[in-house]
Design an enzyme around this catalytic site. Structure first.
Site, PDB file in Angstrom:
ATOM      1  N   ALA A  74       0.832  -1.213   0.000  1.00  0.00           N
ATOM      2  CA  ALA A  74       0.000   0.000   0.000  1.00  0.00           C
ATOM      3  C   ALA A  74       0.863   1.258   0.000  1.00  0.00           C
ATOM      4  CB  ALA A  74      -0.923  -0.002   1.220  1.00  0.00           C
ATOM      5  N   ASP A  75       0.277   2.326  -0.532  1.00  0.00           N
ATOM      6  CA  ASP A  75       0.930   3.634  -0.476  1.00  0.00           C
ATOM      7  C   ASP A  75      -0.141   4.712  -0.387  1.00  0.00           C
ATOM      8  OD1 ASP A  75       3.558   5.093  -0.681  1.00  0.00           O
ATOM      9  OD2 ASP A  75       2.397   6.126  -2.229  1.00  0.00           O
ATOM     10  N   THR A  76       0.106   5.691   0.468  1.00  0.00           N
ATOM     11  CA  THR A  76      -0.846   6.790   0.683  1.00  0.00           C
ATOM     12  C   THR A  76      -0.142   8.130   0.459  1.00  0.00           C
ATOM     13  OG1 THR A  76      -2.046   5.504   2.365  1.00  0.00           O
ATOM     14  CG2 THR A  76      -2.402   7.881   2.361  1.00  0.00           C
ATOM     15  N   THR A 110      -5.002   6.446  -1.520  1.00  0.00           N
ATOM     16  CA  THR A 110      -4.303   5.214  -1.146  1.00  0.00           C
ATOM     17  C   THR A 110      -4.514   4.182  -2.238  1.00  0.00           C
ATOM     18  OG1 THR A 110      -4.672   5.620   1.220  1.00  0.00           O
ATOM     19  CG2 THR A 110      -4.046   3.382   0.583  1.00  0.00           C
ATOM     20  N   SER A 111      -3.413   3.624  -2.711  1.00  0.00           N
ATOM     21  CA  SER A 111      -3.481   2.466  -3.607  1.00  0.00           C
ATOM     22  C   SER A 111      -3.037   1.244  -2.826  1.00  0.00           C
ATOM     23  CB  SER A 111      -2.586   2.662  -4.836  1.00  0.00           C
ATOM     24  OG  SER A 111      -3.138   3.639  -5.695  1.00  0.00           O
TER      25      SER A 111
END
Length: 194
Positions: A74-76, A110-111
């Site tokens: 995840a990344d935000t 977020t992905s």
């Protein structure tokens, strides 16, 4: 509680907030991470950035993934007026970010990547957050009393500044903290029904 149907969940994140959220789903998981360069080409915008970084975080696992494993990456980021706000490098950068966000709305993007032995998919969630006009004293107090350096946009919605500074959100609250939990749970449920 989800029956994982013999699947093993691996969370590829050291974020304590993501760990706590996944624990709240009452499913067993382990944590494994690799050090990844989180830079991105400057022409990328908004969700293109988070998707690019999630692909980079996923890459080390592609040779290691086994049957009946799901790796979650995840990344935000915070996106405001076509500007990327990641984690601030220092206190001055945190102060500048919070001053920039003050009195404006911004997007928290977020992905989340889901890697199995058969496939890799990314879901992306966007939440709109509205900040009141923050005083310099409020910004300084938050920076002194809390930990803005490990958070995209230099703030945590679940902390004091969220309580006093955020007037409205449109979308997923848990997404702003770092993981769109309802969407993640739904995706895991789909993946384990093979």
């Amino acid at each position: 509680m989800l029956n994982l149907n013999g699947f093993e969940i691996i969370l590829a994140s050291i974020s304590p907030r993501r760990k706590t959220f996944l624990e709240s789903l009452n499913i067993p998981f382990s944590i494994k991470t690799f050090s990844v360069d989180e830079t991105f080409p400057p022409q990328l915008q908004g969700e293109e950035i988070t998707q690019h970084i999630v692909q980079k975080k996923n890459a080390p696992f592609t040779e290691l993934i086994q049957d009946r494993q799901i790796v979650i990456t995840a990344d935000t980021i915070v996106w405001c007026e076509n500007r990327y706000l990641g984690k601030p490098k220092n206190i001055e950068a945190a102060r500048e970010m919070l001053s920039f966000l003050s009195g404006k709305s911004h997007k928290v993007i977020t992905s989340v990547g889901f890697l199995t032995s058969q496939n890799f998919e990314i879901i992306t969630e966007t939440t709109k957050v509205y900040f009141k006009k923050l005083t310099d004293q409020e910004i300084d107090y938050y920076i002194e009393e809390y930990s803005p350096l490990d958070k995209a946009g230099a703030y945590g919605i679940q902390e004091w500044i969220g309580a006093i500074g955020i007037t409205k959100i449109e979308g997923s609250y848990t997404n702003v903290v770092g993981l769109p939990l309802a969407q993640v749970k739904e995706k895991i449920a789909i993946l384990i029904k093979v």
